[in-house]
Enzyme design. Structure first.
Site, PDB file in Angstrom:
ATOM      1  N   THR A   1       0.908  -1.335  -0.071  1.00 20.71           N
ATOM      2  CA  THR A   1      -0.080  -0.117  -0.041  1.00 20.71           C
ATOM      3  C   THR A   1       0.928   1.331   0.050  1.00 20.71           C
ATOM      4  O   THR A   1       0.195   2.388  -0.618  1.00 20.71           O
ATOM      5  CB  THR A   1      -0.903  -0.339   1.074  1.00 20.71           C
ATOM      6  OG1 THR A   1      -1.740  -0.765   0.997  1.00 20.71           O
ATOM      7  CG2 THR A   1      -1.577   1.223   1.371  1.00 20.71           C
TER       8      THR A   1
ATOM      9  N   THR B   1       1.583  -4.143   4.241  1.00 18.19           N
ATOM     10  CA  THR B   1       1.474  -4.478   5.850  1.00 18.19           C
ATOM     11  C   THR B   1       0.825  -5.734   6.082  1.00 18.19           C
ATOM     12  O   THR B   1       0.899  -6.215   7.256  1.00 18.19           O
ATOM     13  CB  THR B   1       0.661  -3.180   6.358  1.00 18.19           C
ATOM     14  OG1 THR B   1      -0.646  -3.157   5.775  1.00 18.19           O
ATOM     15  CG2 THR B   1       1.364  -1.858   6.143  1.00 18.19           C
ATOM     16  N   ASP B   2      -0.031  -6.495   5.090  1.00 18.69           N
ATOM     17  CA  ASP B   2      -0.773  -7.538   5.452  1.00 18.69           C
ATOM     18  C   ASP B   2       0.247  -8.638   6.123  1.00 18.69           C
ATOM     19  O   ASP B   2      -0.295  -9.403   7.007  1.00 18.69           O
ATOM     20  CB  ASP B   2      -1.361  -8.032   4.226  1.00 18.69           C
ATOM     21  CG  ASP B   2      -2.599  -7.061   4.078  1.00 18.69           C
ATOM     22  OD1 ASP B   2      -2.981  -6.172   4.696  1.00 18.69           O
ATOM     23  OD2 ASP B   2      -3.297  -7.416   3.013  1.00 18.69           O
TER      24      ASP B   2
HETATM   25  N1  ASP Z   1      -2.929  -5.218   0.735  1.00 17.77           N
HETATM   26  C1  ASP Z   1      -1.756  -4.603   1.063  1.00 17.77           C
HETATM   27  C2  ASP Z   1      -0.624  -5.457   1.110  1.00 17.77           C
HETATM   28  O1  ASP Z   1      -0.203  -6.085   1.953  1.00 17.77           O
HETATM   29  C3  ASP Z   1      -2.005  -3.835   2.331  1.00 17.77           C
HETATM   30  C4  ASP Z   1      -0.954  -2.926   3.094  1.00 17.77           C
HETATM   31  O2  ASP Z   1       0.142  -2.730   2.446  1.00 17.77           O
HETATM   32  O3  ASP Z   1      -1.197  -2.334   3.724  1.00 17.77           O
HETATM   33  O4  ASP Z   1       0.199  -5.420   0.046  1.00 17.77           O
END
Ligand code: ASP
Length: 338
Positions: free
Chosen positions: A35, A109-110
Site C-alpha cells: 500500500t 502491511t498484511d
Molecule cells: N494489501 C496491502 C499489502 O499488504 C496492504 C498494505 O500494504 O497495507 O500489500
C-alpha cells in the site's frame, strides 16, 4: 532489472576535512510494493522505490539514500522464495558495502510481520534492517507512507539501532520483528507488540530505544541460508468448535513436515482435531502449539510467537535438522519458550 539511484548529494564524495565532519550515513532502501506504493490505479501504477524516496523532502539532511526495486507487489503475493532471495540480497549488501549504515525494506502491511521475522532469523549483521509500510495508499488524504519511510530511514541511519536485528517502523513506533503483529484492518496504528511492547519510538528525527540492544552475536544469523536446503512445507491448523481432521489430513497428504496449531486459549486444539493430530505425529510430522488469541505465552510451544511466526521458525528449524530434539531446542532457544 534492478534500478539503483543515488538520491541527494553524498558528502562522502567531497574530499577534505569538511567531508569527514559532515558525511551522512548511507541507507539502502529495498522496495517490494504494498500500500505504501499503491496509487489506486492498478498494479502497474505502483510507485517505485526511487519515487518513494524522492517524495521525502529533507531526507538528504539525515542520510544519503539509495534505492533498489526488488518486487512491486501486494504483500499477499510475496513468496517464500522471495524471502530467501531478499535475505540473501541483504546479507550480500552488508558483506560487500561497508559504507552502509542500515537497510530499509518497504513492504505491504498484511504479511509484513512475517517477512520481517524471516529476515530477523536469517540476516547476519549488526547493522539494522528496518521494515516499513503504510496503511493508507500513496495518494490518500493523510497518507502515512512518507512519514513511515522517513522515520524508517532515520532509524536505519542511527548508531542506536545497531545490534538489534530486524525491526519494524510503523506510526512512530519501532518494534522488534519477533514481537510485532498487525492487529487492526485499517487504522494507521494497526501495529503493536501485544506481549513485550514497542522497542522504541522516533521523535524529532531520532530513534529512542526503551531497552538495551540485545544481539551480542549479531554477525551470526540464527539460520545460515547458505547451508540450508529446500524449506519443508509447514502449515497452520486453526482450532474452533467443530474443527475436524480433514484439513490436517490434507496438509499431511500434501507433504507437510510440520504443523503449527493456532489453538484456542493456551494453545489447545479442540478434541475433534485429535485423531488427525495423532495420525500426523505418527507420521513424524512435528506439531507445535500456538494460540489464536493474539497475545500471551504458550509454554512448551513457541512462546509468545504468533502462529504465522511460529510457522517460519519451525520451517527454518526443520530445514536445518530433522532431529526432533534439536528442533525442539532451536524453538525453545529462539522463541524464548519454556
Ligand atoms: N494489501 C496491502 C499489502 O499488504 C496492504 C498494505 O500494504 O497495507 O500489500
Amino acid at each position: 532489472m534492478r534500478s539503483r539511484a543515488l538520491i541527494g548529494l553524498s558528502l562522502l564524495t567531497i574530499a577534505g576535512p569538511l567531508a569527514a565532519q559532515t558525511a551522512k550515513p548511507v541507507v539502502h532502501v529495498i522496495a517490494t510494493g504494498g500500500t505504501i506504493s499503491n496509487t489506486g490505479a492498478g498494479d502497474a501504477a505502483r510507485k517505485t522505490g526511487d519515487q518513494l524516496v524522492g517524495g521525502l523532502p529533507g531526507i538528504e539532511n539525515i542520510a544519503t539514500v539509495e534505492s533498489e526495486q526488488f518486487t512491486n507487489v501486494a504483500s499477499g503475493s510475496i513468496t517464500v522464495a522471495n524471502w530467501r532471495a531478499l535475505a540473501t540480497r541483504i546479507n550480500e549488501l552488508f558483506r560487500t558495502r561497508p559504507d552502509l549504515t542500515g537497510i530499509v525494506v518497504t513492504h505491504g502491511t498484511d504479511t509484513l510481520e512475517e517477512t520481517a521475522y524471516f529476515l530477523d532469523l536469517t540476516v547476519g549483521s549488526c547493522h539494522p534492517v528496518i521494515v516499513t509500510g503504510a496503511m493508507r495508499q500513496a495518494n490518500a488524504i493523510g497518507a502515512d507512507g512518507p512519514a513511515n519511510l522517513y522515520d524508517a530511514i532515520v532509524t536505519a541511519a542511527s548508531p542506536r539501532a545497531a545490534s538489534r536485528g530486524t525491526m519494524v517502523l510503523m506510526n512512530d513506533d519501532v518494534f522488534a520483528a519477533r514481537d510485532v503483529q498487525k492487529m487492526h484492518t485499517t487504522r494507521t496504528d494497526a501495529f503493536a507488540s501485544p506481549v513485550r511492547g514497542a522497542l522504541g519510538s522516533v521523535a524529532t528525527n531520532q530513534p529512542v530505544f526503551f531497552r538495551p540492544a540485545d544481539r551480542a552475536e549479531c554477525e551470526k544469523p540464527a539460520f545460515d541460508l547458505t547451508t540450508l536446503g529446500e524449506f519443508p512445507r509447514v502449515d497452520i491448523v486453526y482450532s474452533y468448535i467443530g474443527a475436524d481432521s480433514v484439513p490436517i489430513q490434507a496438509m499431511v497428504d500434501a507433504g507437510a513436515k510440520g504443523l503449527v496449531i493456532a489453538g484456542a486459549g493456551n494453545g489447545a486444539a479442540v478434541s475433534t482435531q485429535s485423531p488427525g493430530l495423532r495420525a500426523a505425529r505418527n507420521k513424524n510430522v512435528y506439531v507445535l502449539s500456538e494460540s489464536r488469541t493474539g497475545s500471551g505465552i504458550v509454554g512448551g510451544g513457541a512462546g509468545d510467537l504468533n502462529p504465522q511466526k511460529a510457522r517460519i521458525l519451525l520451517m527454518l528449524a526443520l530445514a536445518k535438522t530433522t532431529d526432533r530434539t534439536e528442533v525442539a531446542a532451536l524453538i525453545r532457544q529462539l522463541s524464548g519458550s519454556y
